[in-house]
Write a protein that holds these residues in place. Structure first.
Motif, PDB file in Angstrom:
ATOM      1  N   GLN A 180      20.578 -71.150  58.304  1.00 39.08           N
ATOM      2  CA  GLN A 180      21.157 -71.362  56.970  1.00 39.08           C
ATOM      3  C   GLN A 180      20.176 -70.888  55.907  1.00 39.08           C
ATOM      4  O   GLN A 180      18.963 -71.003  56.084  1.00 39.08           O
ATOM      5  CB  GLN A 180      21.479 -72.851  56.775  1.00 39.08           C
ATOM      6  N   PRO A 181      20.657 -70.364  54.784  1.00 41.73           N
ATOM      7  CA  PRO A 181      22.081 -70.144  54.500  1.00 41.73           C
ATOM      8  C   PRO A 181      22.649 -68.986  55.314  1.00 41.73           C
ATOM      9  O   PRO A 181      21.923 -68.042  55.657  1.00 41.73           O
ATOM     10  CB  PRO A 181      22.094 -69.813  53.003  1.00 41.73           C
ATOM     11  N   GLU A 187      30.834 -64.897  55.508  1.00 38.41           N
ATOM     12  CA  GLU A 187      31.601 -66.133  55.297  1.00 38.41           C
ATOM     13  C   GLU A 187      32.786 -65.899  54.366  1.00 38.41           C
ATOM     14  O   GLU A 187      33.888 -66.396  54.618  1.00 38.41           O
ATOM     15  CB  GLU A 187      30.697 -67.223  54.706  1.00 38.41           C
ATOM     16  N   PRO A 220      27.806 -78.792  62.641  1.00 38.86           N
ATOM     17  CA  PRO A 220      27.630 -78.213  61.300  1.00 38.86           C
ATOM     18  C   PRO A 220      28.508 -76.982  61.077  1.00 38.86           C
ATOM     19  O   PRO A 220      29.043 -76.783  59.979  1.00 38.86           O
ATOM     20  CB  PRO A 220      26.147 -77.847  61.270  1.00 38.86           C
ATOM     21  N   THR A 221      28.675 -76.167  62.104  1.00 42.62           N
ATOM     22  CA  THR A 221      29.505 -74.970  61.969  1.00 42.62           C
ATOM     23  C   THR A 221      30.965 -75.334  61.800  1.00 42.62           C
ATOM     24  O   THR A 221      31.678 -74.749  60.977  1.00 42.62           O
ATOM     25  CB  THR A 221      29.322 -74.057  63.197  1.00 42.62           C
ATOM     26  N   ARG A 224      31.563 -76.436  58.378  1.00 48.13           N
ATOM     27  CA  ARG A 224      31.604 -75.289  57.466  1.00 48.13           C
ATOM     28  C   ARG A 224      32.945 -74.567  57.580  1.00 48.13           C
ATOM     29  O   ARG A 224      33.495 -74.108  56.565  1.00 48.13           O
ATOM     30  CB  ARG A 224      30.450 -74.333  57.783  1.00 48.13           C
ATOM     31  N   GLN A 227      35.279 -76.398  55.420  1.00 49.49           N
ATOM     32  CA  GLN A 227      35.046 -76.130  53.997  1.00 49.49           C
ATOM     33  C   GLN A 227      35.630 -74.783  53.577  1.00 49.49           C
ATOM     34  O   GLN A 227      36.133 -74.634  52.461  1.00 49.49           O
ATOM     35  CB  GLN A 227      33.556 -76.160  53.703  1.00 49.49           C
ATOM     36  N   LEU A 228      35.573 -73.804  54.480  1.00 53.34           N
ATOM     37  CA  LEU A 228      36.047 -72.460  54.156  1.00 53.34           C
ATOM     38  C   LEU A 228      37.541 -72.276  54.399  1.00 53.34           C
ATOM     39  O   LEU A 228      38.086 -71.201  54.133  1.00 53.34           O
ATOM     40  CB  LEU A 228      35.268 -71.429  54.983  1.00 53.34           C
TER      41      LEU A 228
END
Length: 388
Positions: A180-181, A187, A220-221, A224, A227-228
């Motif tokens: 990260q980032p 992304e 964590p992925t 994410r 979130q996306l």
């Protein structure tokens, strides 16, 4: 400065050297995961070779050298060499003629860079010469390995439009190798084109998702992806927070990663929904049953051993870990069988039929409640039940 592939156990294989020799000088280069993982100091599972030779020429040269070959993907230029140390895939250099996001029409090529350019990520487009171990890197893959950056080759949107599954592959590689980032352009492209995943087969989506969930820590992925807006396309029912809690439990209690258990954690305790997801992902019958058992966890508070007796050890581990409960009582414990049969109850004068089943169930419940005692205590329970 020329970069070299480090020596590894697989690079010293005599059968592999014989294979490279059979293909001829300058006709073979190692490519993809074997190069990438060796540079990272990771174990290598599969070895792939790219070649300028056409498939028929590959087969002919292997035959001449006495090496067995199997035309596993001949239409796409892939021949598998069967070696003592493990099979090796040999694929003719290719270029894309047309793509539609699901399938690609390819033509054979002669240029190494052209073949590398059609691959997905920079870290997967590294070639190595078997003789000199020189690494060929046209797109910055070595630098990306150094920084643990997962990045599409060229325009991320173009790569995704060629094969929509690359969105999920991106997140799987990010979970395995990335830091990260994350790469912002990659992304953004995945988020923008997330809806294209709807055009893929459910089986491909399911396989890639399960591959992601089987990694050491995908939480964590997956968060994410939520979130996306990517997770909502493939698994709108998912709760990423529950996955993170399960992974924490697995680490705390030293349990190996299990993709199906993690899928169960992502889903709410809803059996029909779990069965729908199993069908959507084209899971096997056994996987569907296990997912449903995990989804039936709501309202069940059995201790570890009674739970394992009722639903099986594996399903019990699923429920206990998802609930954050201790699994220590199951360590080294084999699920027993009730040492009693219906015929013994009939022999005591109980009429065959529903009454035998009722007595058997009553004894079984007391046996479970008492911690699965041995045959002598079961006989006492039988005597008490018949007397009543």
């Amino acid at each position: 400065m020329t970069s070299l592939l480090p020596e590894a156990d697989w690079t010293r294989r005599e059968d592999l050297a014989a294979l490279v020799g059979a293909l001829g000088e300058g006709n073979a280069r190692y490519v993809g995961g074997a190069v990438r993982d060796t540079l990272l100091g990771l174990p290598v599972k599969d070895i792939d070779i790219a070649t300028r030779l056409l498939p028929d020429a590959v087969i002919a040269r292997l035959d001449e050298a006495g090496i067995k070959s199997v035309p596993t993907g001949i239409a796409h230029g892939t021949v598998t060499a069967v070696l003592a140390g493990g099979a090796v895939e040999i694929t003719t250099l290719r270029r894309d003629v047309s793509t539609d996001g699901r399938h690609a029409t390819v033509a054979f090529a002669e240029d190494w860079r052209e073949d590398a350019a059609r691959r997905d990520f920079t870290i997967n487009a590294l070639f190595a010469d078997p003789a000199s171990r020189e690494i060929f890197d046209w797109f910055g893959g070595l630098a990306d390995l150094e920084s643990r950056t997962v990045r599409f080759i060229g325009d991320p949107r173009e790569r995704i439009r060629e094969d929509h599954l690359r969105i999920l592959r991106y997140f799987r590689f990010q979970a395995r190798f990335g830091s990260q980032p994350a790469d912002d352009a990659s992304e953004k492209a995945c988020a923008e084109l997330a809806d294209t995943l709807k055009g893929l087969s459910r089986e491909r989506i399911g396989m890639e998702t399960m591959n992601l969930l089987g990694l050491p820590d995908p939480a964590p992925t997956v968060a994410r992806m939520a979130q996306l807006g990517v997770l909502a396309v493939i698994l709108p029912e998912a709760d990423p927070g529950a996955l993170a809690a399960l992974v924490a439990q697995e680490h705390r209690q030293k349990v190996a990663p299990d993709a199906l258990r993690r899928l169960a954690a992502l889903l709410p305790p809803d059996v029909p929904l779990a069965e729908q997801v199993a069908a959507r992902f084209r899971l096997s019958g056994a996987q569907k049953k296990r997912l449903a058992l995990a989804a039936a966890r709501e309202g069940h508070a059995d201790a570890a051993r009674p739970l394992a007796y009722r639903i099986g050890r594996e399903a019990a581990l699923d429920r206990l870990l998802i609930a954050g409960a201790d699994i220590a009582p199951l360590e080294g414990w084999d699920v027993p069988q009730l040492p009693l049969r219906g015929g013994e109850i009939v022999a005591r004068g109980v009429g065959a039929g529903p009454e035998v089943a009722r007595v058997l169930r009553a004894i079984e419940e007391r046996w479970i409640a008492e911690g699965f005692p041995g045959r002598k205590r079961v006989e006492q329970l039988l005597n008490e039940a018949v007397a009543r």
